[in-house]
Scaffold this motif. Sequence first.
Motif, PDB file in Angstrom:
ATOM      1  N   LYS A  37      -0.798   6.224  -9.346  1.00  0.00           N
ATOM      2  CA  LYS A  37       0.213   5.712  -8.616  1.00  0.00           C
ATOM      3  C   LYS A  37       1.000   4.508  -9.333  1.00  0.00           C
ATOM      4  O   LYS A  37       2.151   4.179  -9.264  1.00  0.00           O
TER       5      LYS A  37
ATOM      6  N   SER B 174      -0.559   8.303   1.060  1.00  0.00           N
ATOM      7  CA  SER B 174       0.283   9.568   1.527  1.00  0.00           C
ATOM      8  C   SER B 174      -0.357  10.110   2.534  1.00  0.00           C
ATOM      9  O   SER B 174      -1.816   9.940   3.116  1.00  0.00           O
ATOM     10  N   GLU B 175       0.226  10.845   3.469  1.00  0.00           N
ATOM     11  CA  GLU B 175       0.054  11.352   4.806  1.00  0.00           C
ATOM     12  C   GLU B 175      -1.214  12.337   4.799  1.00  0.00           C
ATOM     13  O   GLU B 175      -1.259  13.247   3.681  1.00  0.00           O
TER      14      GLU B 175
ATOM     15  N   LYS C 109     -12.939  12.779  -7.191  1.00  0.00           N
ATOM     16  CA  LYS C 109     -11.830  12.007  -7.412  1.00  0.00           C
ATOM     17  C   LYS C 109     -11.774  11.105  -8.662  1.00  0.00           C
ATOM     18  O   LYS C 109     -11.160  10.861  -9.534  1.00  0.00           O
TER      19      LYS C 109
ATOM     20  N   ARG D 113       1.963  15.356  -5.780  1.00  0.00           N
ATOM     21  CA  ARG D 113       2.706  14.273  -5.160  1.00  0.00           C
ATOM     22  C   ARG D 113       3.823  13.711  -6.373  1.00  0.00           C
ATOM     23  O   ARG D 113       3.597  13.644  -7.245  1.00  0.00           O
TER      24      ARG D 113
ATOM     25  N   ARG E 181       0.784  -1.285   0.012  1.00  0.00           N
ATOM     26  CA  ARG E 181      -0.062  -0.086   0.029  1.00  0.00           C
ATOM     27  C   ARG E 181       1.113   1.276   0.155  1.00  0.00           C
ATOM     28  O   ARG E 181       1.758   1.299   0.724  1.00  0.00           O
TER      29      ARG E 181
ATOM     30  N   THR F 246      -4.610   0.027  -4.248  1.00  0.00           N
ATOM     31  CA  THR F 246      -5.070   1.324  -4.485  1.00  0.00           C
ATOM     32  C   THR F 246      -6.262   1.559  -5.588  1.00  0.00           C
ATOM     33  O   THR F 246      -6.799   0.433  -6.204  1.00  0.00           O
TER      34      THR F 246
HETATM   35  N1  LIG Z   1      -5.181  19.141  -1.362  1.00  0.00           N
HETATM   36  C1  LIG Z   1      -5.840  18.366  -1.027  1.00  0.00           C
HETATM   37  N2  LIG Z   1      -5.593  17.261  -0.570  1.00  0.00           N
HETATM   38  C2  LIG Z   1      -6.195  16.201   0.157  1.00  0.00           C
HETATM   39  C3  LIG Z   1      -7.818  16.582   0.251  1.00  0.00           C
HETATM   40  N3  LIG Z   1      -8.219  15.644   0.656  1.00  0.00           N
HETATM   41  C4  LIG Z   1      -7.355  14.468   0.982  1.00  0.00           C
HETATM   42  N4  LIG Z   1      -6.105  14.912   0.499  1.00  0.00           N
HETATM   43  C5  LIG Z   1      -4.701  14.392   0.582  1.00  0.00           C
HETATM   44  O1  LIG Z   1      -4.798  13.253  -0.585  1.00  0.00           O
HETATM   45  C6  LIG Z   1      -4.040  12.275  -0.322  1.00  0.00           C
HETATM   46  C7  LIG Z   1      -4.639  11.055  -0.248  1.00  0.00           C
HETATM   47  O2  LIG Z   1      -4.036  10.075  -0.494  1.00  0.00           O
HETATM   48  P1  LIG Z   1      -3.963   8.375  -0.619  1.00  0.00           P
HETATM   49  O3  LIG Z   1      -5.158   7.970   0.256  1.00  0.00           O
HETATM   50  O4  LIG Z   1      -2.524   7.923  -0.490  1.00  0.00           O
HETATM   51  O5  LIG Z   1      -4.205   8.342  -2.357  1.00  0.00           O
HETATM   52  P2  LIG Z   1      -5.320   8.461  -3.357  1.00  0.00           P
HETATM   53  O6  LIG Z   1      -4.537   9.213  -4.205  1.00  0.00           O
HETATM   54  O7  LIG Z   1      -6.715   8.969  -2.794  1.00  0.00           O
HETATM   55  O8  LIG Z   1      -5.334   7.132  -3.898  1.00  0.00           O
HETATM   56  P3  LIG Z   1      -5.618   5.533  -3.289  1.00  0.00           P
HETATM   57  O9  LIG Z   1      -4.727   4.818  -3.533  1.00  0.00           O
HETATM   58  O10 LIG Z   1      -6.716   5.084  -4.142  1.00  0.00           O
HETATM   59  O11 LIG Z   1      -6.335   5.937  -1.820  1.00  0.00           O
HETATM   60  C8  LIG Z   1      -3.336  12.664   1.140  1.00  0.00           C
HETATM   61  O12 LIG Z   1      -2.337  13.119   0.981  1.00  0.00           O
HETATM   62  C9  LIG Z   1      -4.443  13.775   1.661  1.00  0.00           C
HETATM   63  O13 LIG Z   1      -3.901  14.480   2.924  1.00  0.00           O
HETATM   64  C10 LIG Z   1      -8.027  17.883  -0.306  1.00  0.00           C
HETATM   65  O14 LIG Z   1      -9.554  18.254  -0.179  1.00  0.00           O
HETATM   66  N5  LIG Z   1      -7.270  18.579  -0.936  1.00  0.00           N
END
Ligand SMILES: Nc1nc2c(ncn2[C@@H]2O[C@H](COP(=O)(O)OP(=O)(O)OP(=O)(O)O)[C@@H](O)[C@H]2O)c(=O)[nH]1
Length: 204
Positions: A154, A52-53, A186, A128, A49, A149
């Motif tokens: 990614k 991202s923070e 998304k 990212r 997995r 994911t």
């Molecule tokens: N700029 C921004 N970042 C956000 C927002 N909501 C969540 N995030 C960030 O989005 C990122 C989500 O990361 P992940 O869950 O690893 O990845 P993902 O791109 O959603 O993809 P998955 O692997 O499908 O979960 C994190 O760094 C959150 O802090 C938002 O409204 N604005």
Amino acid sequence: MQLKNVAQAKLPTPWGEFTIVGFEELATGKDHVAMVFGDITKQQSVLTRVHSECLTGDALFSLRCDCGFQLEAALKHIAQAGSGILLYHRQEGRNIGLLNKIRAYALQDTGLDTVQANHQLGFAADERDFTICADMLTLLDVKVIRLLTNNPEKIRVLEQAGIKITERVPLEVGENPNNEHYLQTKAEKMGHLLHLHAINNDYD
Ligand SMILES: Nc1nc2c(ncn2[C@@H]2O[C@H](COP(=O)(O)OP(=O)(O)OP(=O)(O)O)[C@@H](O)[C@H]2O)c(=O)[nH]1
Ligand SMILES: [Zn+2]
């Protein structure tokens, strides 16, 4: 290689004992960690997995996104599988940082979506750099993975960086009324592979 391996230790969790491995970016000193479970050296393709923070979702129980749910589900899934890796990629807020993410949330509170809010603040929709994650895998001597994911970006970047991905394992958890619009954006604007049952039922 953008990273060096700094330290590792046992990390017991409710789902079993992981090993936490700490890395440091050579150029900036920024840290990242990997959570390793079981014997990954015996796997032909390691369940992985890339997370991202998200301080608000991962630690502060926010329902604005799906991050906290995905973090917990991924660790459980890896422990149940007997081995695997969670890369905790410290690029908060898709790498705009925590304070800018809060600014983006404030704009979303006025009606913008997550992509529009990033643009309004002068950022790309996603800032990212997943090559850091490929470097963590390389330092762990992992070249072939099954990736948990819903985000095709990614997969694209990791493969370009030389990691072979044998399978995408979906990770769809935590959909709730507070994050429906976020998840819909998304799927529609960022290419995420999601099946949003509640949204489809309500708005289609
Ligand atoms: N700029 C921004 N970042 C956000 C927002 N909501 C969540 N995030 C960030 O989005 C990122 C989500 O990361 P992940 O869950 O690893 O990845 P993902 O791109 O959603 O993809 P998955 O692997 O499908 O979960 C994190 O760094 C959150 O802090 C938002 O409204 N604005
Ligand atoms: Zn989040």
